[in-house]
Motif scaffolding. Structure first.
Motif, PDB file in Angstrom:
ATOM      1  N   MET A 274     -16.027  20.751  40.058  1.00  0.00           N
ATOM      2  CA  MET A 274     -14.889  21.574  39.691  1.00  0.00           C
ATOM      3  C   MET A 274     -13.734  20.681  39.250  1.00  0.00           C
ATOM      4  O   MET A 274     -13.412  19.695  39.913  1.00  0.00           O
ATOM      5  CB  MET A 274     -14.468  22.427  40.887  1.00  0.00           C
ATOM      6  N   ASP A 275     -13.136  21.024  38.119  1.00  0.00           N
ATOM      7  CA  ASP A 275     -11.995  20.258  37.625  1.00  0.00           C
ATOM      8  C   ASP A 275     -10.775  20.495  38.505  1.00  0.00           C
ATOM      9  O   ASP A 275     -10.575  21.575  39.037  1.00  0.00           O
ATOM     10  CB  ASP A 275     -11.650  20.672  36.192  1.00  0.00           C
ATOM     11  N   LYS A 276      -9.976  19.470  38.599  1.00  0.00           N
ATOM     12  CA  LYS A 276      -8.714  19.603  39.322  1.00  0.00           C
ATOM     13  C   LYS A 276      -7.698  20.310  38.449  1.00  0.00           C
ATOM     14  O   LYS A 276      -7.751  20.245  37.233  1.00  0.00           O
ATOM     15  CB  LYS A 276      -8.168  18.227  39.700  1.00  0.00           C
ATOM     16  N   HIS A 277      -6.783  20.960  39.095  1.00  0.00           N
ATOM     17  CA  HIS A 277      -5.646  21.577  38.408  1.00  0.00           C
ATOM     18  C   HIS A 277      -4.420  20.751  38.773  1.00  0.00           C
ATOM     19  O   HIS A 277      -4.114  20.573  39.941  1.00  0.00           O
ATOM     20  CB  HIS A 277      -5.472  23.029  38.844  1.00  0.00           C
ATOM     21  N   TYR A 278      -3.734  20.240  37.758  1.00  0.00           N
ATOM     22  CA  TYR A 278      -2.577  19.380  37.983  1.00  0.00           C
ATOM     23  C   TYR A 278      -1.286  20.102  37.632  1.00  0.00           C
ATOM     24  O   TYR A 278      -1.264  20.986  36.778  1.00  0.00           O
ATOM     25  CB  TYR A 278      -2.683  18.109  37.133  1.00  0.00           C
ATOM     26  N   ILE A 279      -0.220  19.663  38.266  1.00  0.00           N
ATOM     27  CA  ILE A 279       1.118  20.164  37.980  1.00  0.00           C
ATOM     28  C   ILE A 279       1.926  19.009  37.406  1.00  0.00           C
ATOM     29  O   ILE A 279       1.983  17.931  37.988  1.00  0.00           O
ATOM     30  CB  ILE A 279       1.828  20.668  39.265  1.00  0.00           C
ATOM     31  N   PHE A 280       2.536  19.229  36.235  1.00  0.00           N
ATOM     32  CA  PHE A 280       3.461  18.262  35.637  1.00  0.00           C
ATOM     33  C   PHE A 280       4.865  18.772  35.960  1.00  0.00           C
ATOM     34  O   PHE A 280       5.288  19.796  35.443  1.00  0.00           O
ATOM     35  CB  PHE A 280       3.291  18.162  34.131  1.00  0.00           C
ATOM     36  N   ASP A 281       5.548  18.066  36.810  1.00  0.00           N
ATOM     37  CA  ASP A 281       6.810  18.564  37.337  1.00  0.00           C
ATOM     38  C   ASP A 281       7.832  17.443  37.393  1.00  0.00           C
ATOM     39  O   ASP A 281       7.554  16.316  36.986  1.00  0.00           O
ATOM     40  CB  ASP A 281       6.573  19.127  38.740  1.00  0.00           C
TER      41      ASP A 281
ATOM     42  N   GLU B 114      -1.137  12.971  29.319  1.00  0.00           N
ATOM     43  CA  GLU B 114      -1.970  13.068  28.110  1.00  0.00           C
ATOM     44  C   GLU B 114      -3.443  12.833  28.460  1.00  0.00           C
ATOM     45  O   GLU B 114      -4.319  13.559  27.991  1.00  0.00           O
ATOM     46  CB  GLU B 114      -1.498  12.056  27.073  1.00  0.00           C
ATOM     47  N   GLN B 115      -3.714  11.854  29.307  1.00  0.00           N
ATOM     48  CA  GLN B 115      -5.091  11.562  29.694  1.00  0.00           C
ATOM     49  C   GLN B 115      -5.690  12.704  30.508  1.00  0.00           C
ATOM     50  O   GLN B 115      -6.851  13.057  30.328  1.00  0.00           O
ATOM     51  CB  GLN B 115      -5.164  10.248  30.489  1.00  0.00           C
ATOM     52  N   ILE B 116      -4.902  13.302  31.379  1.00  0.00           N
ATOM     53  CA  ILE B 116      -5.378  14.452  32.163  1.00  0.00           C
ATOM     54  C   ILE B 116      -5.773  15.586  31.239  1.00  0.00           C
ATOM     55  O   ILE B 116      -6.826  16.204  31.397  1.00  0.00           O
ATOM     56  CB  ILE B 116      -4.288  14.899  33.169  1.00  0.00           C
ATOM     57  N   ILE B 117      -4.950  15.867  30.238  1.00  0.00           N
ATOM     58  CA  ILE B 117      -5.247  16.945  29.289  1.00  0.00           C
ATOM     59  C   ILE B 117      -6.468  16.606  28.455  1.00  0.00           C
ATOM     60  O   ILE B 117      -7.357  17.434  28.269  1.00  0.00           O
ATOM     61  CB  ILE B 117      -4.020  17.220  28.400  1.00  0.00           C
TER      62      ILE B 117
ATOM     63  N   ASP C 161      -8.894  14.740  29.238  1.00  0.00           N
ATOM     64  CA  ASP C 161     -10.082  14.766  30.101  1.00  0.00           C
ATOM     65  C   ASP C 161     -10.539  16.194  30.386  1.00  0.00           C
ATOM     66  O   ASP C 161     -11.580  16.399  31.001  1.00  0.00           O
ATOM     67  CB  ASP C 161      -9.821  14.037  31.410  1.00  0.00           C
ATOM     68  N   GLY C 162      -9.751  17.183  29.958  1.00  0.00           N
ATOM     69  CA  GLY C 162     -10.155  18.575  30.084  1.00  0.00           C
ATOM     70  C   GLY C 162      -9.742  19.251  31.378  1.00  0.00           C
ATOM     71  O   GLY C 162     -10.192  20.368  31.657  1.00  0.00           O
TER      72      GLY C 162
ATOM     73  N   ARG D   9      -7.601  16.552  21.722  1.00  0.00           N
ATOM     74  CA  ARG D   9      -8.747  16.687  22.624  1.00  0.00           C
ATOM     75  C   ARG D   9      -9.853  17.517  21.973  1.00  0.00           C
ATOM     76  O   ARG D   9     -11.032  17.200  22.101  1.00  0.00           O
ATOM     77  CB  ARG D   9      -8.292  17.348  23.924  1.00  0.00           C
ATOM     78  N   ASP D  10      -9.475  18.572  21.268  1.00  0.00           N
ATOM     79  CA  ASP D  10     -10.445  19.518  20.718  1.00  0.00           C
ATOM     80  C   ASP D  10     -10.921  19.167  19.316  1.00  0.00           C
ATOM     81  O   ASP D  10     -11.765  19.866  18.767  1.00  0.00           O
ATOM     82  CB  ASP D  10      -9.833  20.923  20.710  1.00  0.00           C
ATOM     83  N   ARG D  11     -10.391  18.108  18.732  1.00  0.00           N
ATOM     84  CA  ARG D  11     -10.754  17.742  17.369  1.00  0.00           C
ATOM     85  C   ARG D  11     -12.235  17.353  17.295  1.00  0.00           C
ATOM     86  O   ARG D  11     -12.756  16.655  18.133  1.00  0.00           O
ATOM     87  CB  ARG D  11      -9.896  16.577  16.903  1.00  0.00           C
ATOM     88  N   CYS D  12     -12.895  17.804  16.263  1.00  0.00           N
ATOM     89  CA  CYS D  12     -14.312  17.518  16.044  1.00  0.00           C
ATOM     90  C   CYS D  12     -14.526  16.016  15.853  1.00  0.00           C
ATOM     91  O   CYS D  12     -13.829  15.386  15.062  1.00  0.00           O
ATOM     92  CB  CYS D  12     -14.793  18.275  14.809  1.00  0.00           C
ATOM     93  N   GLU D  13     -15.501  15.462  16.554  1.00  0.00           N
ATOM     94  CA  GLU D  13     -15.788  14.030  16.436  1.00  0.00           C
ATOM     95  C   GLU D  13     -16.611  13.707  15.186  1.00  0.00           C
ATOM     96  O   GLU D  13     -16.524  12.611  14.658  1.00  0.00           O
ATOM     97  CB  GLU D  13     -16.526  13.539  17.681  1.00  0.00           C
ATOM     98  N   GLU D  14     -17.385  14.662  14.726  1.00  0.00           N
ATOM     99  CA  GLU D  14     -18.237  14.432  13.557  1.00  0.00           C
ATOM    100  C   GLU D  14     -17.413  14.202  12.293  1.00  0.00           C
ATOM    101  O   GLU D  14     -17.674  13.289  11.526  1.00  0.00           O
ATOM    102  CB  GLU D  14     -19.181  15.622  13.352  1.00  0.00           C
ATOM    103  N   CYS D  15     -16.409  15.044  12.092  1.00  0.00           N
ATOM    104  CA  CYS D  15     -15.619  14.937  10.856  1.00  0.00           C
ATOM    105  C   CYS D  15     -14.191  14.454  11.126  1.00  0.00           C
ATOM    106  O   CYS D  15     -13.387  14.392  10.206  1.00  0.00           O
ATOM    107  CB  CYS D  15     -15.579  16.283  10.144  1.00  0.00           C
TER     108      CYS D  15
END
Length: 117
Positions: free
Chosen positions: A1-8, A48-51, A53-54, A74-80
């Motif tokens: 399970m992914d962790k949920h982080y708070i940026f505060d 930025e790394q937390i985001i 990393d998903g 993060r969501d950008r296609c790696e192929e193109c």
């Protein structure tokens, strides 16, 4: 399970902001050396790394535009690489492009176009 982080942030008595990134199940500062950020650039890199990393997060500190930029990267296609097109291997012309088979829509292409690329 992914962790949920708070940026505060925590505001000091003299009006300075100190950044704080912590898991949502933690409501107090356990280790100030590892959780508090006096240098906001370091906090920005970690967030930025937390985001990228998903992990899920709740943002109370950064501008929404900055968060959206990290999510798009993060969501950008790696192929193109977000262009929406790849070089066609079937033609002799090296500039012939075809739609990227991994992209289901043109969101990556629209992102690149919005960045004037």
């Amino acid at each position: 399970m992914d962790k949920h982080y708070i940026f505060d942030y925590i505001q000091t008595r003299d009006g300075h902001n100190i950044g704080w990134i912590y898991p949502s199940n933690q409501n107090e500062i356990v280790d100030p050396c590892n959780e508090l950020y006096y240098d906001i650039d370091n906090m920005r890199l970690d967030a930025e790394q937390i985001i990228k990393d998903g992990h899920t997060f709740t943002n109370h500190f950064f501008d929404e535009e900055e968060i959206e930029e990290w999510e798009k990267e993060r969501d950008r296609c790696e192929e193109c690489d977000g262009d929406g097109f790849i070089m066609s291997p079937t033609y002799d012309d090296p500039f012939y492009e075809e739609p990227c088979p991994n992209c289901n829509d043109e969101s990556d292409f629209e992102y690149e176009r919005s960045q004037d690329k």
